[in-house]
Write an enzyme that holds these catalytic residues in place. Structure first.
Site, mmCIF file in Angstrom:
data_model
loop_
_atom_site.group_PDB
_atom_site.id
_atom_site.type_symbol
_atom_site.label_atom_id
_atom_site.label_comp_id
_atom_site.label_asym_id
_atom_site.label_seq_id
_atom_site.Cartn_x
_atom_site.Cartn_y
_atom_site.Cartn_z
ATOM 1 N N TYR A 139 36.455 78.412 51.411
ATOM 2 C CA TYR A 139 36.345 77.408 52.565
ATOM 3 C C TYR A 139 36.261 77.976 53.871
ATOM 4 C CZ TYR A 139 38.825 73.589 49.829
ATOM 5 O OH TYR A 139 39.076 72.726 48.841
ATOM 6 N N ASP A 141 41.370 67.058 51.593
ATOM 7 C CA ASP A 141 42.446 66.339 52.556
ATOM 8 C C ASP A 141 41.773 65.258 53.287
ATOM 9 O OD1 ASP A 141 44.102 68.202 51.536
ATOM 10 O OD2 ASP A 141 44.896 69.197 53.498
#
Length: 245
Positions: free
Chosen positions: A111, A53
Site C-alpha cells: 500500500y 475500506d
C-alpha cells in the site's frame, strides 16, 4: 469451471469500500458483480485479494471469478468497459488455472499512503491524499517506522471489525519518501488487518509532528490494546499499489 483473473483500478471516493455487504450497498465488488451477472444472466460472485475500506483507492486490485462457460477474455473485458462506471476500470482479464484464489494465493501486498504537507490545500489531490499542515520530520518518521518492520501481533493497530483468528502479521518494509510537498509512505507486508495501515501512518505522522516519541511504539505494539492507538489517517490517502502471488 473456467477461472478468470482481473486487474482492477478504482477511485474509491464515492464507494463504501471493496466488499459487498448486502443488497443495495454501493461497493466496488457489488458494481463489478452486477455487470458480470447481467452479462451471463445469473448471479456471479467475485473474490478480491484485499477488502479496501470506504474511500480507499486501488492501482492494482486483483480479483477472480468462475464461469461454467468459456468466454473470450476480450469479450468479458469489453462488456465490463461498456457498463462499469468510469471510476472503476478492469485493466486486464485473463484465464487462469482453476485453483487460483485472489485472496488466499496472495503472498505480499503493498500500500502507498500519500500526504500533502503544506499549509495550503491542494484542491486537485484532496480525494487522493491527506492534508497535514504541520511540517513533518521525515528522519524521525523513518526511524520510527523501523519498529513496525518484522512479525508482530498488531491487535493494537487494528479495528474492532477485524475478525481474524490471528492478529499476527509481518511487515517486510516501510519506505518514506518526500517529493516536493508530497510525502509517500509505502508499506509492504504479508497481509493487513482492518485499518492497520491507516493507524500505522497516523502514528508515524504523530512522530513526524513531534506529538509522539518513537520510543512509545514498541510499547504500543506489545500492549495488544486497541485503546492505545486513537488516531486514524484519512482513507483518501491510501492506495493499494501492488499484489504479489
Amino acid at each position: 469451471m473456467n477461472n478468470y483473473k482481473m486487474l482492477i483500478q478504482y477511485d474509491g471516493s464515492r464507494y463504501k469500500g471493496w466488499q459487498r455487504l448486502g443488497n443495495g450497498e454501493n461497493t466496488i465488488q457489488g458494481k463489478i458483480e452486477h455487470v458480470l451477472s447481467e452479462m451471463v444472466g445469473r448471479p456471479i460472485e467475485i473474490i478480491g485479494c484485499s477488502r479496501t475500506d470506504a474511500g480507499v483507492h486501488a492501482f492494482a486490485q486483483i480479483a477472480n471469478f468462475k464461469l461454467e462457460e468459456q468466454l473470450p477474455v476480450e469479450e468479458i473485458q469489453a462488456y465490463l468497459h461498456k457498463y462499469l462506471p468510469n471510476d472503476i476500470s478492469v485493466v486486464q482479464v485473463e484465464e487462469i488455472h482453476e485453483r487460483f484464489h485472489a485472496r488466499y494465493n496472495a503472498k505480499a501486498k503493498t500500500y502507498v499512503y500519500k500526504i500533502w504537507n503544506e499549509q495550503h490545500t491542494n484542491p486537485f489531490m484532496r480525494k487522493y491524499s491527506m492534508h497535514v499542515t504541520e511540517k513533518l520530520d521525515i528522519a524521525k518518521m523513518k526511524q520510527a517506522a523501523r519498529h513496525f518492520v518484522g512479525k508482530h501481533d498488531f491487535t493494537a493497530f487494528s479495528n474492532a471489525k477485524s475478525k481474524k483468528k490471528s492478529m499476527v502479521r509481518e511487515i517486510y518494509a516501510i519506505e518514506i519518501i518526500k517529493e516536493g510537498s508530497f510525502i509517500y509512505i509505502r508499506v509492504k507486508g504479508d497481509g493487513f488487518l482492518y485499518n492497520m495501515v491507516r493507524k500505522i501512518v497516523a502514528t508515524l505522522i504523530e512522530v513526524g509532528n513531534e506529538t509522539r516519541s518513537e520510543a512509545t511504539i514498541p510499547e504500543m505494539i506489545a500492549s495488544k490494546d486497541r485503546s492505545v492507538v486513537t488516531s486514524l489517517a484519512d482513507a483518501a490517502g491510501l492506495h493499494l499499489e501492488h499484489v504479489e502471488f
